[in-house]
Design a protein around this motif. Structure first.
Motif, PDB file in Angstrom:
ATOM      1  N   PRO A   1       0.835  -1.204   0.000  1.00  0.00           N
ATOM      2  CA  PRO A   1       0.000   0.000   0.000  1.00  0.00           C
ATOM      3  C   PRO A   1       0.873   1.258   0.000  1.00  0.00           C
ATOM      4  O   PRO A   1       1.993   1.252   0.500  1.00  0.00           O
ATOM      5  CB  PRO A   1      -0.780  -0.122   1.316  1.00  0.00           C
ATOM      6  CG  PRO A   1      -0.718  -1.571   1.680  1.00  0.00           C
ATOM      7  CD  PRO A   1       0.608  -2.052   1.172  1.00  0.00           C
ATOM      8  N   GLY A   2       0.355   2.322  -0.558  1.00  0.00           N
ATOM      9  CA  GLY A   2       1.107   3.578  -0.601  1.00  0.00           C
ATOM     10  C   GLY A   2       0.702   4.392  -1.805  1.00  0.00           C
ATOM     11  O   GLY A   2      -0.244   4.057  -2.531  1.00  0.00           O
TER      12      GLY A   2
ATOM     13  N   GLY B   1      -2.794   5.306  -3.433  1.00  0.00           N
ATOM     14  CA  GLY B   1      -2.945   6.742  -3.268  1.00  0.00           C
ATOM     15  C   GLY B   1      -2.485   7.216  -1.901  1.00  0.00           C
ATOM     16  O   GLY B   1      -1.861   6.467  -1.139  1.00  0.00           O
ATOM     17  N   THR B   2      -2.807   8.464  -1.588  1.00  0.00           N
ATOM     18  CA  THR B   2      -2.325   9.049  -0.329  1.00  0.00           C
ATOM     19  C   THR B   2      -3.456   9.487   0.594  1.00  0.00           C
ATOM     20  O   THR B   2      -3.222  10.177   1.582  1.00  0.00           O
ATOM     21  CB  THR B   2      -1.413  10.258  -0.622  1.00  0.00           C
ATOM     22  OG1 THR B   2      -2.154  11.260  -1.342  1.00  0.00           O
ATOM     23  CG2 THR B   2      -0.198   9.841  -1.430  1.00  0.00           C
ATOM     24  N   LYS B   3      -4.699   9.090   0.302  1.00  0.00           N
ATOM     25  CA  LYS B   3      -5.816   9.443   1.175  1.00  0.00           C
ATOM     26  C   LYS B   3      -5.863   8.508   2.385  1.00  0.00           C
ATOM     27  O   LYS B   3      -5.260   7.445   2.402  1.00  0.00           O
ATOM     28  CB  LYS B   3      -7.133   9.349   0.400  1.00  0.00           C
ATOM     29  CG  LYS B   3      -7.252  10.319  -0.770  1.00  0.00           C
ATOM     30  CD  LYS B   3      -7.210  11.768  -0.308  1.00  0.00           C
ATOM     31  CE  LYS B   3      -7.421  12.720  -1.482  1.00  0.00           C
ATOM     32  NZ  LYS B   3      -7.325  14.143  -1.066  1.00  0.00           N
ATOM     33  N   LYS B   4      -6.599   8.925   3.394  1.00  0.00           N
ATOM     34  CA  LYS B   4      -6.778   8.117   4.597  1.00  0.00           C
ATOM     35  C   LYS B   4      -7.393   6.775   4.212  1.00  0.00           C
ATOM     36  O   LYS B   4      -8.305   6.699   3.398  1.00  0.00           O
ATOM     37  CB  LYS B   4      -7.687   8.853   5.587  1.00  0.00           C
ATOM     38  CG  LYS B   4      -7.869   8.152   6.917  1.00  0.00           C
ATOM     39  CD  LYS B   4      -8.781   8.990   7.814  1.00  0.00           C
ATOM     40  CE  LYS B   4      -8.894   8.354   9.203  1.00  0.00           C
ATOM     41  NZ  LYS B   4      -9.477   7.002   9.170  1.00  0.00           N
ATOM     42  N   ALA B   5      -6.880   5.683   4.816  1.00  0.00           N
ATOM     43  CA  ALA B   5      -7.384   4.354   4.464  1.00  0.00           C
ATOM     44  C   ALA B   5      -7.122   3.366   5.596  1.00  0.00           C
ATOM     45  O   ALA B   5      -6.245   3.586   6.443  1.00  0.00           O
ATOM     46  CB  ALA B   5      -6.724   3.858   3.179  1.00  0.00           C
ATOM     47  N   ASP B   6      -7.904   2.293   5.588  1.00  0.00           N
ATOM     48  CA  ASP B   6      -7.745   1.212   6.566  1.00  0.00           C
ATOM     49  C   ASP B   6      -7.651  -0.114   5.810  1.00  0.00           C
ATOM     50  O   ASP B   6      -8.519  -0.432   4.982  1.00  0.00           O
ATOM     51  CB  ASP B   6      -8.929   1.167   7.539  1.00  0.00           C
ATOM     52  CG  ASP B   6      -9.056   2.451   8.348  1.00  0.00           C
ATOM     53  OD1 ASP B   6      -8.079   2.825   9.026  1.00  0.00           O
ATOM     54  OD2 ASP B   6     -10.133   3.092   8.286  1.00  0.00           O
ATOM     55  N   PHE B   7      -6.619  -0.889   6.118  1.00  0.00           N
ATOM     56  CA  PHE B   7      -6.394  -2.182   5.478  1.00  0.00           C
ATOM     57  C   PHE B   7      -6.401  -3.272   6.549  1.00  0.00           C
ATOM     58  O   PHE B   7      -5.733  -3.124   7.581  1.00  0.00           O
ATOM     59  CB  PHE B   7      -5.047  -2.201   4.750  1.00  0.00           C
ATOM     60  CG  PHE B   7      -4.856  -1.071   3.768  1.00  0.00           C
ATOM     61  CD1 PHE B   7      -5.314  -1.191   2.464  1.00  0.00           C
ATOM     62  CD2 PHE B   7      -4.234   0.104   4.156  1.00  0.00           C
ATOM     63  CE1 PHE B   7      -5.145  -0.159   1.555  1.00  0.00           C
ATOM     64  CE2 PHE B   7      -4.061   1.149   3.257  1.00  0.00           C
ATOM     65  CZ  PHE B   7      -4.516   1.014   1.944  1.00  0.00           C
ATOM     66  N   VAL B   8      -7.111  -4.347   6.313  1.00  0.00           N
ATOM     67  CA  VAL B   8      -7.118  -5.477   7.247  1.00  0.00           C
ATOM     68  C   VAL B   8      -6.219  -6.569   6.677  1.00  0.00           C
ATOM     69  O   VAL B   8      -6.493  -7.110   5.599  1.00  0.00           O
ATOM     70  CB  VAL B   8      -8.534  -6.028   7.469  1.00  0.00           C
ATOM     71  CG1 VAL B   8      -8.484  -7.179   8.467  1.00  0.00           C
ATOM     72  CG2 VAL B   8      -9.445  -4.942   7.998  1.00  0.00           C
TER      73      VAL B   8
END
Length: 473
Positions: free
Chosen positions: A139-140, A145-152
């Motif tokens: 991710p990146g 991209g560079t927006k706020k995000a959550d990855f499980v």
């Protein structure tokens, strides 16, 4: 008379004893030579060699994790807040391009949620390595991209429902090394980067559900019997075959081999290695045990020897690795890279040509002056940025009067009238008109690394090659 006769007999007996004492001892019995040690079983030796090479990265990764979590607990970020300086020797080939945010994840119990903030278009990457050193996701800015995000991030055996608003990343192993990096534009940028780093969060899924994305971490578990001072590869080098293969076996249940490794898996079984069980060499006959021990040593020696050579593509004096980070069935390359550059990036994230030679194949030396010339429009093809970093012969930074260890496209470089670019690699200041393009060198031999972040297709498809470094006349 009877008494006298007894005295005579006694005297004769004593005389015989005295004469006997003067004689040399009888010769020892002939020496029986011990039977020679049984020769190693060559078939077993070859098998053990192959499996050692295959297993080596997994064992190195486990020891690397062990050393790092002795300081920072599992599922917790460890952030570097400043660049190393010329006095630092804890990191070989350090960079002054990014600040790292690293964490070791244990997915055996449950998934872990990675939360990233809005980086406001700043370049960052969060490459994730499985236990075999393969980058399986990153991710990146380049990918998500560079927006706020959550990855499980979920383990290979996990099944369940995920909450909404998160993106699933399935890891092939329970052990994951998150090796994040955030673009840092010099020392003045430290504070801004630290604010971003502080918003990188890792949260167990169960806590995420309860606390609404608030990271809660267990206190560090005391580590007993952990050697946190000796480098992981040195610890592996000290292992005998039984210790090495037992550790390998213990790691297999949570870190299964890939599907394409089916042939090697059969060979692992043939050697008698069982996932989750110690490898007991006392049950082997002498020839087989020697074959296993000799095979392990032979494999380790071969890895070390290969690491000292050139494992990449040699072009214009530069060594370029085009295919790191995802090794497939190239187990030999995977093992060699794990021995000196564990955690290498996938080529899509970064490619880093290295050299200790000029374009004519002669070693770079601070006694000479050099120029790295890029024709107009031929600078390193990077979608993010590029840098050229100077190291001494032990791969550490070089103290210099302008405190510059790297130079690149984020610096104010002066172009030549024709649009080309010259970078000056030398010990002495080349003068005010060229100082902006000067990368100070030591007085002894040196080497450089050209880091290209988020390479463009020209580089990924091997159409662009860095020009050779030329000795100035």
């Amino acid at each position: 008379m009877i008494v006298s006769r007894h005295l005579v007999l006694a005297a004769v007996a004593i005389a015989i004893m005295l004469v006997g004492c003067g004689k040399s001892a009888p010769p020892p019995p002939p020496k029986v030579e011990a039977p020679p040690a049984p020769a190693a079983n060559e078939d077993v030796k070859r098998l053990a060699t192959e499996i050692y090479v295959y297993a080596y990265p997994l064992v190195v990764m486990d020891l690397t994790k062990q050393v790092m979590i002795a300081k920072t607990p599992l599922n917790t970020f460890q952030h570097r807040r400043a660049f190393p300086d010329a006095s630092s020797t804890d990191v070989v080939n350090p960079n002054v391009d990014t600040l790292s945010s690293q964490a070791w994840l244990d997915l055996a119990r449950e998934p872990i949620v990675l939360s990233v903030p809005d980086a406001r278009d700043r370049y960052y990457m969060m490459p994730m390595l499985d236990a075999w050193t393969n980058v399986f996701q990153s991710p990146g800015k380049r990918t998500t991209g560079t927006k706020k995000a959550d990855f499980v991030i979920v383990g290979p055996k996990w099944k369940g429902e995920l909450p909404g608003g998160v993106e699933e990343i399935r890891a092939p192993t329970d052990m994951v090394w998150l090796n994040g990096r955030t673009q840092t534009n010099g020392k003045a940028d430290y504070a801004a980067v630290a604010k971003i780093q502080d918003q990188y969060k890792l949260t167990p899924l169960s806590q995420w559900r309860k606390s609404g994305a608030k990271a809660v971490h267990a206190p560090p578990t005391p580590q007993t019997g952990v050697d946190a001072k000796t480098a992981p590869v040195e610890q592996v080098a000290k292992m005998n075959a039984q210790t090495f293969f037992s550790r390998f076996a213990s790691l297999l249940p949570g870190n299964p081999p890939a599907k394409e490794d089916a042939t090697v898996v059969e060979k692992i079984k043939k050697l008698g290695i069982v996932a989750g069980q110690p490898f007991d060499m006392s049950k082997l006959d002498a020839a087989t045990a020697k074959g296993v021990e000799d095979g392990a040593k032979s494999a380790h020696d071969a890895i070390v020897a290969a690491a000292k050579g050139s494992t990449g593509d040699l072009r214009n004096g530069w060594t370029i690795h085009w295919d790191l980070g995802r090794y497939g069935t190239n187990y030999g390359l995977r093992a060699v890279i794990a021995s000196f550059a564990v955690g290498a990036n996938a080529p899509e994230d970064a490619i880093a040509p290295t050299t200790r030679l000029d374009g004519g194949g002669r070693p770079l030396d601070g006694a000479n002056k050099y120029v790295l010339h890029f024709d107009k429009g031929k600078t390193p093809p990077a979608s993010a940025f590029w840098s050229l970093t100077m190291y001494n012969d032990t791969h550490f930074f070089v103290a210099n009067p302008i405190d510059r260890h790297a130079i690149g496209d984020r610096d104010r470089l002066n172009l030549n009238p024709d649009g080309s670019l010259d970078i000056y690699l030398q010990r002495d200041n080349p003068g005010k008109d060229k100082e902006s393009n000067w990368l100070p060198a030591p007085k002894e031999s040196f080497n450089v690394i050209l880091r290209i972040y988020w390479p463009k297709q020209d580089l990924l498809e091997r159409r662009w090659t860095p020009p050779g470094i030329q000795r100035a006349t």
